[in-house]
Design a protein around this motif. Structure first.
Motif, PDB file in Angstrom:
ATOM      1  N   SER A   1       1.684  -9.665  18.694  1.00 38.71           N
ATOM      2  CA  SER A   1       1.686  -8.285  19.192  1.00 38.71           C
ATOM      3  C   SER A   1       2.291  -7.347  18.156  1.00 38.71           C
ATOM      4  O   SER A   1       1.776  -6.248  17.927  1.00 38.71           O
ATOM      5  N   LEU A   2       3.373  -7.768  17.514  1.00 37.96           N
ATOM      6  CA  LEU A   2       3.996  -6.941  16.489  1.00 37.96           C
ATOM      7  C   LEU A   2       3.057  -6.750  15.301  1.00 37.96           C
ATOM      8  O   LEU A   2       2.864  -5.630  14.826  1.00 37.96           O
ATOM      9  N   ARG A   3       2.458  -7.819  14.835  1.00 38.73           N
ATOM     10  CA  ARG A   3       1.514  -7.723  13.707  1.00 38.73           C
ATOM     11  C   ARG A   3       0.365  -6.777  14.048  1.00 38.73           C
ATOM     12  O   ARG A   3       0.001  -5.900  13.266  1.00 38.73           O
ATOM     13  N   LEU A   4      -0.220  -6.983  15.221  1.00 39.15           N
ATOM     14  CA  LEU A   4      -1.361  -6.178  15.643  1.00 39.15           C
ATOM     15  C   LEU A   4      -0.965  -4.710  15.771  1.00 39.15           C
ATOM     16  O   LEU A   4      -1.703  -3.824  15.348  1.00 39.15           O
ATOM     17  N   TYR A   5       0.209  -4.450  16.332  1.00 39.68           N
ATOM     18  CA  TYR A   5       0.654  -3.069  16.504  1.00 39.68           C
ATOM     19  C   TYR A   5       0.841  -2.374  15.159  1.00 39.68           C
ATOM     20  O   TYR A   5       0.420  -1.231  14.970  1.00 39.68           O
ATOM     21  N   LEU A   6       1.466  -3.057  14.205  1.00 37.75           N
ATOM     22  CA  LEU A   6       1.691  -2.449  12.898  1.00 37.75           C
ATOM     23  C   LEU A   6       0.374  -2.124  12.202  1.00 37.75           C
ATOM     24  O   LEU A   6       0.252  -1.103  11.517  1.00 37.75           O
TER      25      LEU A   6
ATOM     26  N   LEU B   1     -26.095 -12.563  26.434  1.00 36.12           N
ATOM     27  CA  LEU B   1     -25.474 -11.296  26.774  1.00 36.12           C
ATOM     28  C   LEU B   1     -26.556 -10.270  27.067  1.00 36.12           C
ATOM     29  O   LEU B   1     -27.710 -10.454  26.688  1.00 36.12           O
ATOM     30  N   THR B   2     -26.172  -9.184  27.712  1.00 40.64           N
ATOM     31  CA  THR B   2     -27.127  -8.090  27.866  1.00 40.64           C
ATOM     32  C   THR B   2     -27.451  -7.570  26.471  1.00 40.64           C
ATOM     33  O   THR B   2     -26.647  -7.711  25.538  1.00 40.64           O
ATOM     34  N   PRO B   3     -28.639  -6.980  26.286  1.00 37.14           N
ATOM     35  CA  PRO B   3     -29.006  -6.488  24.941  1.00 37.14           C
ATOM     36  C   PRO B   3     -27.995  -5.504  24.355  1.00 37.14           C
ATOM     37  O   PRO B   3     -27.716  -5.542  23.154  1.00 37.14           O
ATOM     38  N   GLU B   4     -27.405  -4.654  25.199  1.00 43.72           N
ATOM     39  CA  GLU B   4     -26.426  -3.680  24.697  1.00 43.72           C
ATOM     40  C   GLU B   4     -25.176  -4.385  24.169  1.00 43.72           C
ATOM     41  O   GLU B   4     -24.644  -4.032  23.114  1.00 43.72           O
ATOM     42  N   THR B   5     -24.706  -5.377  24.914  1.00 46.04           N
ATOM     43  CA  THR B   5     -23.492  -6.088  24.504  1.00 46.04           C
ATOM     44  C   THR B   5     -23.773  -6.962  23.284  1.00 46.04           C
ATOM     45  O   THR B   5     -22.927  -7.081  22.393  1.00 46.04           O
ATOM     46  N   GLU B   6     -24.958  -7.549  23.225  1.00 46.35           N
ATOM     47  CA  GLU B   6     -25.308  -8.347  22.051  1.00 46.35           C
ATOM     48  C   GLU B   6     -25.349  -7.480  20.800  1.00 46.35           C
ATOM     49  O   GLU B   6     -24.853  -7.856  19.740  1.00 46.35           O
ATOM     50  N   LYS B   7     -25.907  -6.281  20.928  1.00 43.01           N
ATOM     51  CA  LYS B   7     -25.933  -5.333  19.805  1.00 43.01           C
ATOM     52  C   LYS B   7     -24.511  -4.978  19.394  1.00 43.01           C
ATOM     53  O   LYS B   7     -24.171  -4.955  18.207  1.00 43.01           O
ATOM     54  N   LEU B   8     -23.647  -4.734  20.385  1.00 35.43           N
ATOM     55  CA  LEU B   8     -22.252  -4.396  20.109  1.00 35.43           C
ATOM     56  C   LEU B   8     -21.533  -5.544  19.409  1.00 35.43           C
ATOM     57  O   LEU B   8     -20.720  -5.321  18.510  1.00 35.43           O
ATOM     58  N   LEU B   9     -21.824  -6.774  19.802  1.00 40.34           N
ATOM     59  CA  LEU B   9     -21.218  -7.937  19.149  1.00 40.34           C
ATOM     60  C   LEU B   9     -21.556  -7.950  17.666  1.00 40.34           C
ATOM     61  O   LEU B   9     -20.672  -8.105  16.818  1.00 40.34           O
ATOM     62  N   HIS B  10     -22.825  -7.771  17.332  1.00 44.78           N
ATOM     63  CA  HIS B  10     -23.239  -7.803  15.924  1.00 44.78           C
ATOM     64  C   HIS B  10     -22.676  -6.610  15.155  1.00 44.78           C
ATOM     65  O   HIS B  10     -22.285  -6.748  13.987  1.00 44.78           O
ATOM     66  N   GLU B  11     -22.607  -5.442  15.806  1.00 47.23           N
ATOM     67  CA  GLU B  11     -21.984  -4.271  15.170  1.00 47.23           C
ATOM     68  C   GLU B  11     -20.509  -4.543  14.891  1.00 47.23           C
ATOM     69  O   GLU B  11     -19.986  -4.161  13.841  1.00 47.23           O
ATOM     70  N   THR B  12     -19.850  -5.199  15.835  1.00 42.57           N
ATOM     71  CA  THR B  12     -18.424  -5.487  15.687  1.00 42.57           C
ATOM     72  C   THR B  12     -18.184  -6.468  14.557  1.00 42.57           C
ATOM     73  O   THR B  12     -17.264  -6.276  13.747  1.00 42.57           O
ATOM     74  N   ILE B  13     -18.983  -7.515  14.476  1.00 41.52           N
ATOM     75  CA  ILE B  13     -18.823  -8.486  13.382  1.00 41.52           C
ATOM     76  C   ILE B  13     -18.977  -7.778  12.040  1.00 41.52           C
ATOM     77  O   ILE B  13     -18.168  -7.969  11.125  1.00 41.52           O
ATOM     78  N   ARG B  14     -19.985  -6.931  11.920  1.00 43.96           N
ATOM     79  CA  ARG B  14     -20.199  -6.202  10.668  1.00 43.96           C
ATOM     80  C   ARG B  14     -19.034  -5.256  10.382  1.00 43.96           C
ATOM     81  O   ARG B  14     -18.474  -5.252   9.289  1.00 43.96           O
ATOM     82  N   LYS B  15     -18.652  -4.466  11.377  1.00 41.30           N
ATOM     83  CA  LYS B  15     -17.625  -3.451  11.173  1.00 41.30           C
ATOM     84  C   LYS B  15     -16.267  -4.063  10.856  1.00 41.30           C
ATOM     85  O   LYS B  15     -15.570  -3.594   9.946  1.00 41.30           O
ATOM     86  N   VAL B  16     -15.872  -5.097  11.578  1.00 43.47           N
ATOM     87  CA  VAL B  16     -14.569  -5.715  11.319  1.00 43.47           C
ATOM     88  C   VAL B  16     -14.535  -6.298   9.905  1.00 43.47           C
ATOM     89  O   VAL B  16     -13.548  -6.136   9.187  1.00 43.47           O
ATOM     90  N   GLY B  17     -15.609  -6.937   9.489  1.00 40.35           N
ATOM     91  CA  GLY B  17     -15.667  -7.469   8.122  1.00 40.35           C
ATOM     92  C   GLY B  17     -15.548  -6.371   7.077  1.00 40.35           C
ATOM     93  O   GLY B  17     -14.794  -6.491   6.106  1.00 40.35           O
TER      94      GLY B  17
ATOM     95  N   ILE C   1      -9.406  -3.182  14.662  1.00 40.11           N
ATOM     96  CA  ILE C   1      -8.800  -3.568  15.938  1.00 40.11           C
ATOM     97  C   ILE C   1      -9.398  -2.747  17.072  1.00 40.11           C
ATOM     98  O   ILE C   1      -9.706  -3.272  18.143  1.00 40.11           O
ATOM     99  N   SER C   2      -9.593  -1.472  16.839  1.00 39.74           N
ATOM    100  CA  SER C   2     -10.201  -0.604  17.849  1.00 39.74           C
ATOM    101  C   SER C   2     -11.600  -1.097  18.226  1.00 39.74           C
ATOM    102  O   SER C   2     -11.959  -1.134  19.404  1.00 39.74           O
ATOM    103  N   GLN C   3     -12.373  -1.507  17.245  1.00 35.44           N
ATOM    104  CA  GLN C   3     -13.718  -2.017  17.505  1.00 35.44           C
ATOM    105  C   GLN C   3     -13.670  -3.303  18.325  1.00 35.44           C
ATOM    106  O   GLN C   3     -14.497  -3.510  19.224  1.00 35.44           O
ATOM    107  N   MET C   4     -12.691  -4.164  18.048  1.00 33.43           N
ATOM    108  CA  MET C   4     -12.562  -5.397  18.836  1.00 33.43           C
ATOM    109  C   MET C   4     -12.184  -5.073  20.283  1.00 33.43           C
ATOM    110  O   MET C   4     -12.634  -5.746  21.208  1.00 33.43           O
ATOM    111  N   MET C   5     -11.375  -4.040  20.481  1.00 37.05           N
ATOM    112  CA  MET C   5     -11.019  -3.621  21.838  1.00 37.05           C
ATOM    113  C   MET C   5     -12.249  -3.138  22.594  1.00 37.05           C
ATOM    114  O   MET C   5     -12.437  -3.456  23.771  1.00 37.05           O
ATOM    115  N   ILE C   6     -13.112  -2.397  21.918  1.00 35.20           N
ATOM    116  CA  ILE C   6     -14.354  -1.915  22.526  1.00 35.20           C
ATOM    117  C   ILE C   6     -15.233  -3.103  22.924  1.00 35.20           C
ATOM    118  O   ILE C   6     -15.790  -3.144  24.023  1.00 35.20           O
TER     119      ILE C   6
END
Length: 184
Positions: free
Chosen positions: A41-46, A94-110, A122-127
């Motif tokens: 939690s501390l690492r993530l918060y910082l 997954l629903t198509p919207e959530t599957e799209k979001l998963l792939h967007e998240t993998i790309r964005k986090v990387g 981190i914000s994208q993972m929360m979404i």
């Protein structure tokens, strides 16, 4: 020098908006935060406070949000008894919207990790986690991808959940998840 690029990180300010200093008495003891919320939690918060190079004010109440996020991931993976959550299924879609979001998240986090934009990763993972909670079931492979994304930010909880979901090797050795550009 042994590095190609020098990056100066910002300063964490005290809750009073002034640079933390023992003489000012506005220092936050990390041991107290770790005891109350845990190391992850501390690492993530910082990392979530804002851009790495910016001056960021400390807010003890703010750590509660990332702590709740980690608890949400725990509950999505495991029941109160510690068994795998029945919402995690061996196969499924997954629903198509959530599957799209998963792939967007993998790309964005990387991309965000490469650019040292940890707060937006981190914000994208929360979404993504909010979207996965709305799904009737989550394929096990998807939850494992989520843990691989989370591992650089919160390694302890990621390793624990990785093992409890039945994986024998470390999540750190699992490699980065790949995204399908056709699903973006």
């Amino acid at each position: 020098e042994p590095f190609k690029k020098l990056f100066h990180q910002g300063i964490i300010l005290g809750e009073d908006g002034v640079k933390m200093s023992k003489s000012r008495g506005n220092v936050v003891n990390p041991d107290d935060i770790i005891k109350a919320y845990g190391t992850d939690s501390l690492r993530l918060y910082l990392m979530f406070l804002g851009p790495l190079e910016a001056m960021k004010p400390w807010n003890t109440k703010g750590i509660e949000g990332v702590h709740r996020f980690l608890k949400k991931i725990w509950r999505d993976c495991l029941t109160e008894e510690g068994t795998v959550n029945p919402r995690i299924v061996a196969t499924g879609a997954l629903t198509p919207e959530t599957e799209k979001l998963l792939h967007e998240t993998i790309r964005k986090v990387g991309e965000d990790i490469e650019a040292l934009r940890f707060n937006t990763a981190i914000s994208q993972m929360m979404i993504l986690m909010n979207a996965l909670q709305k799904e009737p079931a989550v394929p096990r492979a998807v939850m494992l991808d989520v843990l691989r994304l989370l591992a650089p930010f919160a390694p302890h909880i990621s390793e624990e959940l990785w093992a409890r979901l039945g994986e024998s090797n470390s999540v750190a050795l699992a490699g980065w998840p790949s995204f399908d550009a056709g699903k973006l």
